[in-house]
Design a protein around this motif. Sequence first.
Motif, PDB file in Angstrom:
ATOM      1  N   ASP A 131       0.810  -1.217   0.000  1.00  0.00           N
ATOM      2  CA  ASP A 131       0.000   0.000   0.000  1.00  0.00           C
ATOM      3  C   ASP A 131       0.847   1.273   0.000  1.00  0.00           C
ATOM      4  O   ASP A 131       0.308   2.368  -0.010  1.00  0.00           O
ATOM      5  N   LYS A 240      -1.288 -10.222  -0.062  1.00  0.00           N
ATOM      6  CA  LYS A 240      -1.265  -8.807  -0.398  1.00  0.00           C
ATOM      7  C   LYS A 240      -0.134  -8.475  -1.372  1.00  0.00           C
ATOM      8  O   LYS A 240      -0.270  -7.574  -2.203  1.00  0.00           O
ATOM      9  N   PHE A 243      -1.466  -9.953  -5.097  1.00  0.00           N
ATOM     10  CA  PHE A 243      -2.746  -9.627  -5.719  1.00  0.00           C
ATOM     11  C   PHE A 243      -2.620  -9.084  -7.139  1.00  0.00           C
ATOM     12  O   PHE A 243      -3.436  -9.397  -8.013  1.00  0.00           O
ATOM     13  N   SER A 244      -1.614  -8.241  -7.391  1.00  0.00           N
ATOM     14  CA  SER A 244      -1.508  -7.632  -8.718  1.00  0.00           C
ATOM     15  C   SER A 244      -1.265  -8.662  -9.817  1.00  0.00           C
ATOM     16  O   SER A 244      -1.468  -8.386 -10.999  1.00  0.00           O
ATOM     17  N   ARG A 247      -5.482 -13.632  -8.444  1.00  0.00           N
ATOM     18  CA  ARG A 247      -5.894 -14.219  -7.176  1.00  0.00           C
ATOM     19  C   ARG A 247      -4.916 -15.324  -6.762  1.00  0.00           C
ATOM     20  O   ARG A 247      -4.735 -16.307  -7.485  1.00  0.00           O
ATOM     21  N   ARG A 283      -8.334  -9.045   0.921  1.00  0.00           N
ATOM     22  CA  ARG A 283      -8.930  -8.226  -0.140  1.00  0.00           C
ATOM     23  C   ARG A 283      -9.702  -7.042   0.445  1.00  0.00           C
ATOM     24  O   ARG A 283      -9.608  -5.917  -0.055  1.00  0.00           O
ATOM     25  N   GLN A 286      -7.192  -4.434   1.808  1.00  0.00           N
ATOM     26  CA  GLN A 286      -6.500  -3.740   0.727  1.00  0.00           C
ATOM     27  C   GLN A 286      -7.458  -2.848  -0.055  1.00  0.00           C
ATOM     28  O   GLN A 286      -7.071  -1.768  -0.513  1.00  0.00           O
ATOM     29  N   ALA A 287      -8.695  -3.290  -0.207  1.00  0.00           N
ATOM     30  CA  ALA A 287      -9.678  -2.474  -0.916  1.00  0.00           C
ATOM     31  C   ALA A 287      -9.888  -1.151  -0.191  1.00  0.00           C
ATOM     32  O   ALA A 287      -9.901  -0.073  -0.814  1.00  0.00           O
ATOM     33  N   TYR A 290      -6.721   1.012  -0.731  1.00  0.00           N
ATOM     34  CA  TYR A 290      -6.587   1.580  -2.072  1.00  0.00           C
ATOM     35  C   TYR A 290      -7.672   2.613  -2.357  1.00  0.00           C
ATOM     36  O   TYR A 290      -7.425   3.610  -3.051  1.00  0.00           O
ATOM     37  N   ILE A 305      -6.499  -5.851  -6.192  1.00  0.00           N
ATOM     38  CA  ILE A 305      -6.793  -6.872  -5.173  1.00  0.00           C
ATOM     39  C   ILE A 305      -7.207  -8.191  -5.819  1.00  0.00           C
ATOM     40  O   ILE A 305      -7.816  -9.039  -5.174  1.00  0.00           O
ATOM     41  N   ASN A 348      -3.642  -3.934   8.696  1.00  0.00           N
ATOM     42  CA  ASN A 348      -2.825  -4.710   7.755  1.00  0.00           C
ATOM     43  C   ASN A 348      -2.370  -6.043   8.308  1.00  0.00           C
ATOM     44  O   ASN A 348      -2.159  -6.992   7.575  1.00  0.00           O
TER      45      ASN A 348
END
Length: 350
Positions: A131, A240, A243-244, A247, A283, A286-287, A290, A305, A348
């Motif tokens: 993040d 985390k 994720f990019s 999944r 998720r 992180q959602a 972001y 995510i 986190n």
Amino acid sequence: MSTYSMDRIKIPQGFWEGLHQLGLAPHDIARKAGLPLTVISEPTVNTAQYYAIWQAYSELSGDVARGMIRLATTYEATQYPPTVLATYHARDYRDALHRMARYKQLCPPENMTINEDGGACMIELKWLAADQACPPLLVGITLAFLLELGRRGTGRHLKASLVEFAQPMGDVQALEAYFGCRVRTDSGRNCLTLDRKDLDLPFLTYNEELLEILSPALERTLNHHQGNRSVSGMVKWIMKCSFSAGRPDVQSVAKELGMSDRTLQRRLSEENTSFIHLLTQARHEQARMYLADLSLDIKDVAFLIGYEDQNSFYRAFRAWEGDTPANWRSAHAEGYAGLEDTDQDRLNIH
């Protein structure tokens, strides 16, 4: 079992002295970073503070590439902490790199993976704080130190085969002159590729007696840290970071942890949780993180995510918060972005 906090980074005693040798006063760096001068005497800092220190050094140095090269070539090995010093006294370059990768677990915020394939050895860096944006100079200096390790240890001016950065790095020509190879920026990853045969080169600085002193102490410290981590906490951290790329699945996460799928699921069950539950938590967390960044489109948040379909993200977010991502952002983003570090830790890492 307590959770190991990955948001506490130890500053080596020689860190500030090393920067001072480059003509940069520690108090100037602290002020530039917007941090209290007491940070100079603090043994640990959080990720945001650590990044701010490196960003300040970058700005005071001028060009990112030149500041990186200057530090890599000037910093004395005697200033390194034991986790790094041990690598300089390894048997050969391969031994040194694997020691570095292992002991990096004691030195957040980056993780280092080594993959030998054919005639190449690829060393990739991944940053644990997904993040927070890592300063380009810190990325560069980390890869430069890995090459510098081989050069100082073998006494040879080794060259890389390819260097890749995920973001702009300043004077690319200066970087190519330093690394001795082509340097790619905006490549999507941070990776140093070496000639595999160079890994067999013995270290002139090999010191078996010193390693016999350092290694057991480092292993005890590493085992202590690993023992204090909850498996669920480590699983969420890996998720985390992944994720990019899509999944994450049980198989890939178990492989990262060095255990079988069945063992991972059993360990999670012992902690009264499951892989799917942790995936949902990761998720969700992180959602929210972001969405607090107003520069990100909601479709980008969905991708970051691990959702390929934006509609699936909308449905999931409604289930989590009872509202749409856009409405939640309007109502909460400003306050959420201003959370104190302790609140960030709670969100986190559990």
